[in-house]
Design a protein around this motif. Structure first.
Motif, PDB file in Angstrom:
ATOM      1  N   GLY A  39       0.822  -1.210   0.000  1.00 30.03           N
ATOM      2  CA  GLY A  39       0.000   0.000   0.000  1.00 30.03           C
ATOM      3  C   GLY A  39       0.857   1.261   0.000  1.00 30.03           C
ATOM      4  N   ALA A  40       1.913   1.254   0.816  1.00 30.12           N
ATOM      5  CA  ALA A  40       2.816   2.408   0.869  1.00 30.12           C
ATOM      6  C   ALA A  40       3.554   2.561  -0.458  1.00 30.12           C
ATOM      7  N   LYS A  41       3.951   1.449  -1.064  1.00 33.61           N
ATOM      8  CA  LYS A  41       4.620   1.501  -2.372  1.00 33.61           C
ATOM      9  C   LYS A  41       3.691   2.095  -3.423  1.00 33.61           C
ATOM     10  N   LYS A  42       2.431   1.727  -3.382  1.00 32.75           N
ATOM     11  CA  LYS A  42       1.460   2.266  -4.340  1.00 32.75           C
ATOM     12  C   LYS A  42       1.277   3.769  -4.143  1.00 32.75           C
ATOM     13  N   ARG A  43       1.321   4.217  -2.902  1.00 30.52           N
ATOM     14  CA  ARG A  43       1.220   5.661  -2.637  1.00 30.52           C
ATOM     15  C   ARG A  43       2.448   6.388  -3.192  1.00 30.52           C
ATOM     16  N   VAL A  44       3.625   5.796  -3.033  1.00 26.38           N
ATOM     17  CA  VAL A  44       4.844   6.391  -3.597  1.00 26.38           C
ATOM     18  C   VAL A  44       4.723   6.449  -5.121  1.00 26.38           C
ATOM     19  N   LEU A  45       4.238   5.375  -5.733  1.00 27.68           N
ATOM     20  CA  LEU A  45       4.076   5.354  -7.195  1.00 27.68           C
ATOM     21  C   LEU A  45       3.105   6.450  -7.659  1.00 27.68           C
ATOM     22  N   ALA A  46       2.069   6.705  -6.877  1.00 22.18           N
ATOM     23  CA  ALA A  46       1.119   7.774  -7.219  1.00 22.18           C
ATOM     24  C   ALA A  46       1.815   9.130  -7.150  1.00 22.18           C
ATOM     25  N   GLN A  47       2.663   9.317  -6.139  1.00 15.62           N
ATOM     26  CA  GLN A  47       3.410  10.567  -6.023  1.00 15.62           C
ATOM     27  C   GLN A  47       4.384  10.732  -7.190  1.00 15.62           C
ATOM     28  N   ILE A  48       5.019   9.635  -7.577  1.00 17.50           N
ATOM     29  CA  ILE A  48       5.951   9.660  -8.709  1.00 17.50           C
ATOM     30  C   ILE A  48       5.216  10.107  -9.970  1.00 17.50           C
ATOM     31  N   SER A  49       4.018   9.595 -10.157  1.00 27.41           N
ATOM     32  CA  SER A  49       3.215   9.970 -11.327  1.00 27.41           C
ATOM     33  C   SER A  49       2.979  11.475 -11.365  1.00 27.41           C
ATOM     34  N   LYS A  50       2.629  12.048 -10.223  1.00 24.01           N
ATOM     35  CA  LYS A  50       2.400  13.493 -10.135  1.00 24.01           C
ATOM     36  C   LYS A  50       3.694  14.259 -10.409  1.00 24.01           C
ATOM     37  N   ARG A  51       4.801  13.757  -9.864  1.00 22.48           N
ATOM     38  CA  ARG A  51       6.089  14.428 -10.068  1.00 22.48           C
ATOM     39  C   ARG A  51       6.488  14.415 -11.537  1.00 22.48           C
ATOM     40  N   ARG A  52       6.274  13.277 -12.196  1.00 26.50           N
ATOM     41  CA  ARG A  52       6.617  13.176 -13.629  1.00 26.50           C
ATOM     42  C   ARG A  52       5.787  14.164 -14.450  1.00 26.50           C
ATOM     43  N   ARG A  53       4.482  14.230 -14.171  1.00 26.91           N
ATOM     44  CA  ARG A  53       3.619  15.160 -14.905  1.00 26.91           C
ATOM     45  C   ARG A  53       4.057  16.596 -14.663  1.00 26.91           C
ATOM     46  N   SER A  54       4.367  16.913 -13.431  1.00 26.87           N
ATOM     47  CA  SER A  54       4.821  18.255 -13.093  1.00 26.87           C
ATOM     48  C   SER A  54       6.141  18.567 -13.794  1.00 26.87           C
ATOM     49  N   ASN A  55       7.039  17.607 -13.823  1.00 28.26           N
ATOM     50  CA  ASN A  55       8.325  17.779 -14.491  1.00 28.26           C
ATOM     51  C   ASN A  55       8.141  17.929 -15.997  1.00 28.26           C
ATOM     52  N   ASP A  56       7.266  17.134 -16.581  1.00 25.73           N
ATOM     53  CA  ASP A  56       7.003  17.230 -18.021  1.00 25.73           C
ATOM     54  C   ASP A  56       6.429  18.596 -18.376  1.00 25.73           C
ATOM     55  N   THR A  57       5.531  19.093 -17.533  1.00 28.78           N
ATOM     56  CA  THR A  57       4.927  20.402 -17.764  1.00 28.78           C
ATOM     57  C   THR A  57       5.979  21.504 -17.654  1.00 28.78           C
ATOM     58  N   ALA A  58       6.827  21.424 -16.631  1.00 24.67           N
ATOM     59  CA  ALA A  58       7.875  22.428 -16.438  1.00 24.67           C
ATOM     60  C   ALA A  58       8.879  22.383 -17.586  1.00 24.67           C
ATOM     61  N   SER A  59       9.221  21.196 -18.051  1.00 27.99           N
ATOM     62  CA  SER A  59      10.168  21.051 -19.163  1.00 27.99           C
ATOM     63  C   SER A  59       9.590  21.636 -20.442  1.00 27.99           C
ATOM     64  N   ALA A  60       8.318  21.390 -20.666  1.00 24.98           N
ATOM     65  CA  ALA A  60       7.668  21.914 -21.869  1.00 24.98           C
ATOM     66  C   ALA A  60       7.633  23.440 -21.835  1.00 24.98           C
ATOM     67  N   LYS A  61       7.348  24.005 -20.674  1.00 22.62           N
ATOM     68  CA  LYS A  61       7.321  25.462 -20.545  1.00 22.62           C
ATOM     69  C   LYS A  61       8.712  26.044 -20.747  1.00 22.62           C
TER      70      LYS A  61
END
Length: 70
Positions: A39-61
């Motif tokens: 369960g904790a690993k799945k929560r970390v994976l969810a956070q990673i997903s958000k971080r990747r999207r945020s990073n992709d958005t920042a990189s695109a900008k």
């Protein structure tokens, strides 16, 4: 079923963000991964997903801004 590690073998922590350049985990998340519950690993994976999207958005900008100024 066990939750698979998101490690990509690119193990470099970014000084600014504190995230691994390969898997987007923090050093603490990497160090504790083996001891976390599924369960904790799945929560970390969810956070990673958000971080990747945020990073992709920042990189695109950043890329867009760079192209506009050249």
């Amino acid at each position: 079923m066990a939750v698979k590690s998101p490690c990509t073998g690119v193990c470099v922590l970014d000084a600014k963000s504190g995230y691994c350049a390969g898997c987007f985990r923090t050093g603490d998340e990497i160090g504790s991964w083996m001891g976390l519950s599924d369960g904790a690993k799945k929560r970390v994976l969810a956070q990673i997903s958000k971080r990747r999207r945020s990073n992709d958005t920042a990189s695109a900008k950043s890329t867009s801004s760079t192209q506009e100024t050249t």
